[in-house]
Design a protein around this motif. Structure first.
Motif, PDB file in Angstrom:
ATOM      1  N   SER A   1       0.858  -1.183   0.000  1.00 23.18           N
ATOM      2  CA  SER A   1       0.000   0.000   0.000  1.00 23.18           C
ATOM      3  C   SER A   1       0.891   1.228   0.000  1.00 23.18           C
ATOM      4  O   SER A   1       1.977   1.226   0.573  1.00 23.18           O
ATOM      5  CB  SER A   1      -0.880   0.037   1.252  1.00 23.18           C
ATOM      6  OG  SER A   1      -1.742  -1.067   1.281  1.00 23.18           O
ATOM      7  N   VAL A   2       0.409   2.282  -0.603  1.00 29.04           N
ATOM      8  CA  VAL A   2       1.144   3.537  -0.643  1.00 29.04           C
ATOM      9  C   VAL A   2       0.207   4.637  -0.178  1.00 29.04           C
ATOM     10  O   VAL A   2      -0.951   4.678  -0.564  1.00 29.04           O
ATOM     11  CB  VAL A   2       1.651   3.849  -2.072  1.00 29.04           C
ATOM     12  CG1 VAL A   2       2.309   5.220  -2.138  1.00 29.04           C
ATOM     13  CG2 VAL A   2       2.588   2.770  -2.548  1.00 29.04           C
ATOM     14  N   MET A   3       0.713   5.522   0.679  1.00 30.62           N
ATOM     15  CA  MET A   3      -0.068   6.660   1.144  1.00 30.62           C
ATOM     16  C   MET A   3       0.727   7.925   0.835  1.00 30.62           C
ATOM     17  O   MET A   3       1.907   8.024   1.157  1.00 30.62           O
ATOM     18  CB  MET A   3      -0.317   6.558   2.650  1.00 30.62           C
ATOM     19  CG  MET A   3      -1.162   7.691   3.177  1.00 30.62           C
ATOM     20  SD  MET A   3      -1.364   7.734   4.982  1.00 30.62           S
ATOM     21  CE  MET A   3      -1.738   6.069   5.389  1.00 30.62           C
ATOM     22  N   VAL A   4       0.075   8.877   0.218  1.00 31.09           N
ATOM     23  CA  VAL A   4       0.700  10.151  -0.091  1.00 31.09           C
ATOM     24  C   VAL A   4      -0.023  11.218   0.715  1.00 31.09           C
ATOM     25  O   VAL A   4      -1.238  11.327   0.652  1.00 31.09           O
ATOM     26  CB  VAL A   4       0.624  10.461  -1.604  1.00 31.09           C
ATOM     27  CG1 VAL A   4       1.248  11.807  -1.909  1.00 31.09           C
ATOM     28  CG2 VAL A   4       1.287   9.360  -2.402  1.00 31.09           C
ATOM     29  N   LEU A   5       0.735  11.968   1.500  1.00 30.32           N
ATOM     30  CA  LEU A   5       0.149  13.013   2.335  1.00 30.32           C
ATOM     31  C   LEU A   5       0.601  14.375   1.850  1.00 30.32           C
ATOM     32  O   LEU A   5       1.712  14.539   1.363  1.00 30.32           O
ATOM     33  CB  LEU A   5       0.586  12.828   3.793  1.00 30.32           C
ATOM     34  CG  LEU A   5       0.216  11.504   4.441  1.00 30.32           C
ATOM     35  CD1 LEU A   5       0.822  11.408   5.826  1.00 30.32           C
ATOM     36  CD2 LEU A   5      -1.280  11.343   4.504  1.00 30.32           C
ATOM     37  N   GLY A   6      -0.250  15.356   2.018  1.00 31.40           N
ATOM     38  CA  GLY A   6       0.110  16.704   1.637  1.00 31.40           C
ATOM     39  C   GLY A   6      -0.916  17.672   2.191  1.00 31.40           C
ATOM     40  O   GLY A   6      -1.849  17.288   2.869  1.00 31.40           O
ATOM     41  N   GLY A   7      -0.734  18.923   1.903  1.00 32.69           N
ATOM     42  CA  GLY A   7      -1.688  19.918   2.352  1.00 32.69           C
ATOM     43  C   GLY A   7      -1.009  21.219   2.687  1.00 32.69           C
ATOM     44  O   GLY A   7       0.145  21.457   2.333  1.00 32.69           O
TER      45      GLY A   7
ATOM     46  N   ALA B   1      11.393  25.575  15.068  1.00 30.68           N
ATOM     47  CA  ALA B   1      11.633  24.961  13.770  1.00 30.68           C
ATOM     48  C   ALA B   1      10.926  25.775  12.694  1.00 30.68           C
ATOM     49  O   ALA B   1       9.908  26.422  12.961  1.00 30.68           O
ATOM     50  CB  ALA B   1      11.110  23.532  13.764  1.00 30.68           C
ATOM     51  N   PRO B   2      11.441  25.760  11.474  1.00 25.65           N
ATOM     52  CA  PRO B   2      10.748  26.484  10.397  1.00 25.65           C
ATOM     53  C   PRO B   2       9.413  25.815  10.092  1.00 25.65           C
ATOM     54  O   PRO B   2       9.210  24.626  10.372  1.00 25.65           O
ATOM     55  CB  PRO B   2      11.714  26.375   9.219  1.00 25.65           C
ATOM     56  CG  PRO B   2      12.605  25.237   9.539  1.00 25.65           C
ATOM     57  CD  PRO B   2      12.651  25.114  11.034  1.00 25.65           C
ATOM     58  N   ALA B   3       8.484  26.577   9.522  1.00 30.97           N
ATOM     59  CA  ALA B   3       7.176  26.029   9.147  1.00 30.97           C
ATOM     60  C   ALA B   3       7.365  24.902   8.154  1.00 30.97           C
ATOM     61  O   ALA B   3       8.222  24.974   7.269  1.00 30.97           O
ATOM     62  CB  ALA B   3       6.305  27.132   8.554  1.00 30.97           C
ATOM     63  N   MET B   4       6.573  23.855   8.310  1.00 31.51           N
ATOM     64  CA  MET B   4       6.632  22.705   7.396  1.00 31.51           C
ATOM     65  C   MET B   4       5.738  22.974   6.202  1.00 31.51           C
ATOM     66  O   MET B   4       4.707  23.615   6.313  1.00 31.51           O
ATOM     67  CB  MET B   4       6.183  21.433   8.116  1.00 31.51           C
ATOM     68  CG  MET B   4       7.081  21.065   9.277  1.00 31.51           C
ATOM     69  SD  MET B   4       6.470  19.668  10.210  1.00 31.51           S
ATOM     70  CE  MET B   4       6.477  18.394   8.983  1.00 31.51           C
ATOM     71  N   SER B   5       6.141  22.462   5.052  1.00 31.80           N
ATOM     72  CA  SER B   5       5.288  22.615   3.889  1.00 31.80           C
ATOM     73  C   SER B   5       4.975  21.279   3.282  1.00 31.80           C
ATOM     74  O   SER B   5       5.473  20.284   3.644  1.00 31.80           O
ATOM     75  CB  SER B   5       5.954  23.509   2.861  1.00 31.80           C
ATOM     76  OG  SER B   5       7.210  23.009   2.492  1.00 31.80           O
TER      77      SER B   5
END
Length: 81
Positions: A18-24, A77-81
């Motif tokens: 299985s593969v999960m791609v996260l973003g936002g 920490a710097p903001a995550m993107s």
């Protein structure tokens, strides 16, 4: 195990997987102190106090050693993107 093809967009699994791609959207500023990471300085401070007071459950298979909390918080920490 994954095998990457010539093109980076082609990936073939050698077995069922299985593969999960996260973003936002970026999560915003994160505050780090030792192993504690939070977007709330108050929550991070509460976690540190809980650790010092022994109120955090250690993993069952890894509870023989207690590592003291470092007293100096890390820089934000710097903001995550």
């Amino acid at each position: 195990m994954l095998v990457l093809g010539a093109a980076a967009s082609r990936v073939r699994a050698l077995e069922r997987s299985s593969v999960m791609v996260l973003g936002g959207e970026p999560v915003g500023e994160r505050f780090i102190h030792w192993n504690f990471v939070s977007s709330s300085k108050d929550r991070r401070a509460q976690a540190a106090a809980d650790w010092k007071a022994g109120r955090m459950k250690l993993p069952d298979a890894d509870d023989a050693e207690f590592i003291p909390l470092s007293e100096e918080p890390a820089r934000p920490a710097p903001a995550m993107s």
